[in-house]
Motif scaffolding. Structure first.
Motif, PDB file in Angstrom:
ATOM      1  N   UNK A 162      -1.230  -0.035   6.804  1.00  0.00           N
ATOM      2  CA  UNK A 162      -0.929  -1.273   5.893  1.00  0.00           C
ATOM      3  C   UNK A 162      -2.400  -1.694   5.408  1.00  0.00           C
ATOM      4  N   UNK A 163      -3.642  -1.138   5.850  1.00  0.00           N
ATOM      5  CA  UNK A 163      -4.898  -1.601   5.695  1.00  0.00           C
ATOM      6  C   UNK A 163      -5.687  -0.863   4.714  1.00  0.00           C
ATOM      7  N   UNK A 164      -5.352   0.207   4.226  1.00  0.00           N
ATOM      8  CA  UNK A 164      -6.060   1.307   3.492  1.00  0.00           C
ATOM      9  C   UNK A 164      -4.846   2.120   2.555  1.00  0.00           C
ATOM     10  N   UNK A 165      -4.692   2.366   1.538  1.00  0.00           N
ATOM     11  CA  UNK A 165      -3.490   3.240   1.070  1.00  0.00           C
ATOM     12  C   UNK A 165      -3.761   4.723   1.358  1.00  0.00           C
ATOM     13  N   UNK A 166      -3.124   5.199   2.343  1.00  0.00           N
ATOM     14  CA  UNK A 166      -3.367   6.757   2.608  1.00  0.00           C
ATOM     15  C   UNK A 166      -2.398   7.607   2.081  1.00  0.00           C
ATOM     16  N   UNK A 215      -1.806  -3.483  -3.683  1.00  0.00           N
ATOM     17  CA  UNK A 215      -0.911  -4.832  -3.808  1.00  0.00           C
ATOM     18  C   UNK A 215      -0.686  -5.290  -2.431  1.00  0.00           C
ATOM     19  N   UNK A 216      -1.734  -6.219  -1.859  1.00  0.00           N
ATOM     20  CA  UNK A 216      -1.646  -6.520  -0.415  1.00  0.00           C
ATOM     21  C   UNK A 216      -0.481  -7.002  -0.084  1.00  0.00           C
ATOM     22  N   UNK A 217       0.290  -7.830  -0.896  1.00  0.00           N
ATOM     23  CA  UNK A 217       1.565  -8.394  -0.431  1.00  0.00           C
ATOM     24  C   UNK A 217       2.589  -7.248  -0.207  1.00  0.00           C
ATOM     25  N   UNK A 218       2.569  -6.287  -0.867  1.00  0.00           N
ATOM     26  CA  UNK A 218       3.544  -5.252  -0.693  1.00  0.00           C
ATOM     27  C   UNK A 218       3.226  -4.548   0.522  1.00  0.00           C
ATOM     28  N   UNK A 219       1.866  -4.169   0.678  1.00  0.00           N
ATOM     29  CA  UNK A 219       1.368  -3.478   2.031  1.00  0.00           C
ATOM     30  C   UNK A 219       1.657  -4.388   3.213  1.00  0.00           C
ATOM     31  N   UNK A 220       1.553  -5.581   3.112  1.00  0.00           N
ATOM     32  CA  UNK A 220       1.909  -6.763   4.389  1.00  0.00           C
ATOM     33  C   UNK A 220       3.384  -6.427   4.637  1.00  0.00           C
TER      34      UNK A 220
END
Ligand code: SF4
Ligand code: SF4
Length: 458
Positions: free
Chosen positions: A277-281, A416-421
């Protein structure tokens, strides 16, 4: 052919990895193409590559990866090829670098040079761009690559790429030095049992991989890819493998036993779960979980999906321009891509399909899309598979939702930090009762295209 039509025909939209050159200026101990290796180097002729691109596009291939050697040794040609592939209608185009252009951060680093490269690439339809990093410890990466000052050079370069709308992925080729030289170099004799050894091995790699992802975030990366060890050993050669892609090696730094690989993939799952959720892996957990099963149960073919190398995915070798099923099956020369009829290739029955290596470029998309293929080709088989490994369904569904949260790893978009959160909130809780999210996602899936989400070892 869109993804739905492909799946209905028991095919995955095609992917071709084109090795445009095997020349390289780096010293990576884990690679047979390092500058110190003495062999006759080759660069594939530009017009020949264009004919391959035309043929690939005409045959419905969706993804092309320009790999090396070092692709950026001739950036003007690389840009020409990316533009050509885009004009031919290839939607997913990737390339990357060992980062030599960012080296010597203190002395020769030139902002103008980096800006020019970023602008050149930004002007193309390139979708994903990777930059290699072998270790959480800067000095070790620089020594392994033979490029002093490269890590701080990458740190300075990333904002320039971001300003130009390119979000490079850090590319880790897993090796024994990932967390420092002590990560994977344990003296076995010091352990009373193999289990004790593997436990410590697992802990070391888990911590090393977490440190790696944290270092990548600190440097400014927003996306990460992990290349599974590209070792090829005597046992594998006996099984008929013979590498045509010299990024494979027998060196100890990337050679692991089956039990070590199992621990390694478990450690990677743990690190990815903490950091995704911190870096797109890119690395799908479903693929890693399958590899964990594969290395635990030698004969259980249902532990994994067969690789689509030689069926939907192909490798073009710089030395002869010929097509191979992948970088490992060098004895199967399939000839010139323009002369191949890809639609006549029939996938092997699942239990006979190739699983001889862990090349993530081909294994990961095979695993990620495997359940969709099986749903159409053998729905009862799919039910049996998930009944045998019930956790696998949840892991796969979670991966698909994660891919959605990452905008399918479009390297031209910021995270998209919202989506990741949201993803993080959803999966920080227990998963019971969350199946409806998966179903919602499945509906979204059929209205979109899933790209081939792998990039290549550099
Ligand atoms: S598993 Fe895939 S990449 Fe590996 S040898 Fe087989 S076809 Fe090639
Ligand atoms: S891994 Fe990549 S950068 Fe390193 S020697 Fe091989 S081709 Fe060059």
């Amino acid at each position: 052919m869109n993804i739905i039509n492909s799946i209905l025909s028991n095919r995955i939209p095609g992917q071709v990895v084109i090795q445009i050159t095997d020349r390289c200026n780096a010293r990576c101990p884990q690679c047979g193409m390092r500058v110190t290796e003495l062999f006759a180097r080759s660069t594939l002729d530009t017009d020949r590559i264009k004919r391959i691109i035309d043929a690939a596009a005409e045959k419905g291939v969706q993804a092309i990866s320009f790999t090396g050697g070092e692709p950026l040794l001739d950036i003007d040609r690389l840009v020409e090829l990316i533009n050509y592939a885009g004009s031919a209608g290839i939607p997913f185009i990737r390339t990357g670098t060992n980062g030599f252009v960012f080296a010597n951060a203190k002395k020769k680093w030139s902002e103008d040079r980096v800006k020019k490269i970023a602008e050149q690439l930004a002007g193309t339809p390139l979708r994903n761009f990777w930059i290699s990093l072998d270790s959480a410890v800067d000095g070790i990466h620089e020594t392994m690559r033979g490029f002093p000052g490269i890590v701080s050079g990458i740190e300075k370069a990333l904002p320039i790429f971001h300003d130009n709308g390119i979000f490079p992925a850090v590319n880790l080729g897993i090796n024994r030095n990932v967390g420092g030289v002590a990560t994977g170099n344990l003296a076995r004799a010091a352990f009373i049992s193999e289990n004790d050894y593997l436990e410590v091995f697992y802990e070391r790699f888990k911590n090393a991989l977490k440190r790696f992802y944290q270092r990548a975030i600190d440097l400014g990366f927003t996306m990460a890819n992990t290349c599974y060890p590209m070792s090829i050993d005597e046992q594998e050669m006996e099984k008929g493998l013979s590498a045509v892609y010299a990024a494979t090696t027998v060196e100890n730094i990337v050679r692991f036993t089956r039990a070590e690989k199992q621990m390694l993939f478990k450690a990677l799952i743990s690190a990815i779960k903490q950091f995704r959720s911190k870096i797109r892996i890119f690395s799908p957990v479903c693929s890693l979980a399958s590899l964990v099963r594969q290395y635990g149960t030698e004969h259980d073919k249902k532990a994994t999906y067969g690789c689509r190398g030689g069926v939907d995915f192909f490798f073009i070798n710089a030395a002869d321009g010929h097509t191979y099923p992948c970088g490992y099956r060098g004895i199967e020369d399939l000839g010139e891509l323009p002369e191949m009829n890809l639609s006549r290739i029939r996938p092997m029955p699942e239990d006979q399909a190739c699983r001889q290596c862990d090349w993530e470029c081909f294994r990961d998309p095979s695993e990620l899309l495997g359940p969709l293929l099986e749903m159409v080709a053998d729905p009862l088989g799919l039910v049996r598979r998930f009944a045998m490994h019930p956790e696998a369904l949840r892991v796969w569904g979670t991966d698909l939702i994660y891919y959605h949260a990452c905008d399918f790893f479009d390297g031209r978009l910021p995270p998209n930090n919202e989506k990741l959160k949201r993803f993080s909130r959803l999966f920080s809780k227990k998963q019971s009762g969350k199946t409806h999210h998966f179903l919602k996602f499945s509906q979204a899936l059929i209205s979109t295209k899933i790209p081939h989400l792998r990039i290549d070892t550099q």
